[in-house]
Design a protein around this motif. Structure first.
Motif, PDB file in Angstrom:
ATOM      1  N   ALA A 108      -6.025   3.013  -2.259  1.00 17.38           N
ATOM      2  CA  ALA A 108      -5.222   1.824  -1.950  1.00 17.38           C
ATOM      3  C   ALA A 108      -4.276   1.479  -3.097  1.00 17.38           C
ATOM      4  O   ALA A 108      -3.142   1.027  -2.875  1.00 17.38           O
ATOM      5  N   ALA A 109      -4.739   1.685  -4.327  1.00 14.44           N
ATOM      6  CA  ALA A 109      -3.911   1.382  -5.495  1.00 14.44           C
ATOM      7  C   ALA A 109      -2.631   2.212  -5.479  1.00 14.44           C
ATOM      8  O   ALA A 109      -1.560   1.732  -5.870  1.00 14.44           O
ATOM      9  N   GLU A 110      -2.733   3.452  -5.013  1.00 20.17           N
ATOM     10  CA  GLU A 110      -1.547   4.307  -4.944  1.00 20.17           C
ATOM     11  C   GLU A 110      -0.551   3.789  -3.917  1.00 20.17           C
ATOM     12  O   GLU A 110       0.634   4.117  -3.976  1.00 20.17           O
ATOM     13  N   GLN A 111      -1.046   3.018  -2.961  1.00 19.38           N
ATOM     14  CA  GLN A 111      -0.177   2.462  -1.918  1.00 19.38           C
ATOM     15  C   GLN A 111       0.210   1.006  -2.202  1.00 19.38           C
ATOM     16  O   GLN A 111       0.769   0.320  -1.345  1.00 19.38           O
ATOM     17  N   GLY A 112      -0.144   0.528  -3.390  1.00 15.99           N
ATOM     18  CA  GLY A 112       0.179  -0.847  -3.741  1.00 15.99           C
ATOM     19  C   GLY A 112      -0.689  -1.880  -3.038  1.00 15.99           C
ATOM     20  O   GLY A 112      -0.303  -3.037  -2.890  1.00 15.99           O
ATOM     21  N   LYS A 113      -1.906  -1.464  -2.615  1.00 16.52           N
ATOM     22  CA  LYS A 113      -2.789  -2.346  -1.853  1.00 16.52           C
ATOM     23  C   LYS A 113      -4.148  -2.540  -2.526  1.00 16.52           C
ATOM     24  O   LYS A 113      -5.131  -2.880  -1.863  1.00 16.52           O
TER      25      LYS A 113
END
Length: 239
Positions: A108-113
């Motif tokens: 999720a961090a890679e997707q800004g989430k």
């Protein structure tokens, strides 16, 4: 300024501490310049993701207490959660393994989430009674925060982010972290446990002021004086 938070998604004080930190951040004058990063920590790496055990049974077995005592203990924690606006249903919470949950947060961090995923995992476990160790359930939760179901399913079926989770756990151990939640501010200040918003705010202000000292130019007659931290020194004599 960066704040790293080592936590686990089945840790009640991690959720309570998260909310208290957020309350402090709302009062922090420079909140828009704070980067919050969630770091991985597992309270029980060997837990069975599909044990089916209730939180009461898990606590009774782990600490050698009765089910009634476990209920009494969790009621106290639920009251602390309610004080910061959280709803805990320990009667629905299930014991599980959180390794895959941490992997989903990395994804999720890679997707800004990252923030949204972390919040959803905490709520799923403590409020909704969902199994955050079940891959199907994790995928559904990820979709709720805007992630692609197929991509999450593919990630969980692989070993992606496994090294990242283990690496952060080892890093935490090297920093001396033995329990969570644990907050590290700019790698200079640390806060252990679900402290009050005032403690978090004080720590944020200290770290910020250390990184951004205030210099005030004061004119005193013909002499320019530079002041900082309660100490003033005159400039070199003017020619």
């Amino acid at each position: 300024m960066q704040v790293e938070i080592w936590s686990d998604y089945v840790c009640p004080f991690c959720y309570i501490g998260k909310r208290k930190f957020e309350l402090a951040l709302e009062r922090f004058a420079h909140k828009e310049q704070i980067e919050t990063v969630f770091r991985s920590f597992e309270l029980d790496p060997g837990a069975d993701p599909h044990s089916g055990k209730s939180t009461y049974s898990m606590l009774a077995a782990k600490y050698g207490m009765s089910i009634e005592k476990a209920k009494e203990t969790t009621q106290n924690v639920a009251e602390q959660a309610a004080a910061v606006g959280l709803t805990f249903h320990f009667d629905k919470a299930v014991s599980t393994n959180t390794f895959d949950a941490h992997r989903v947060v990395h994804f999720a961090a890679e997707q800004g989430k990252e923030k949204e995923m972390s919040e959803r995992l905490f709520k799923a476990h403590f409020t909704d009674g969902e199994n955050v160790g079940d891959r199907g359930g994790l995928t559904a939760l990820a979709v709720e925060v805007g992630l692609d179901a197929a991509a999450v399913t593919e990630m969980l079926a692989s070993t992606q982010f496994s090294d990242a989770v283990r690496g952060q756990e080892e890093e935490g151990s090297a920093l001396g972290i033995r329990g969570v939640p644990f907050y590290v501010v700019d790698r200079k200040y640390a806060v252990s446990g679900a402290q009050s918003p005032e403690v978090f705010l004080d720590t944020l202000n200290k770290a910020w002021n250390e990184k951004h000292p205030v210099f005030i130019q004061v004119n005193d007659g013909d002499t320019d004086v530079l002041c900082t931290d309660g100490y003033c020194a005159p400039d070199a004599p003017k020619s």
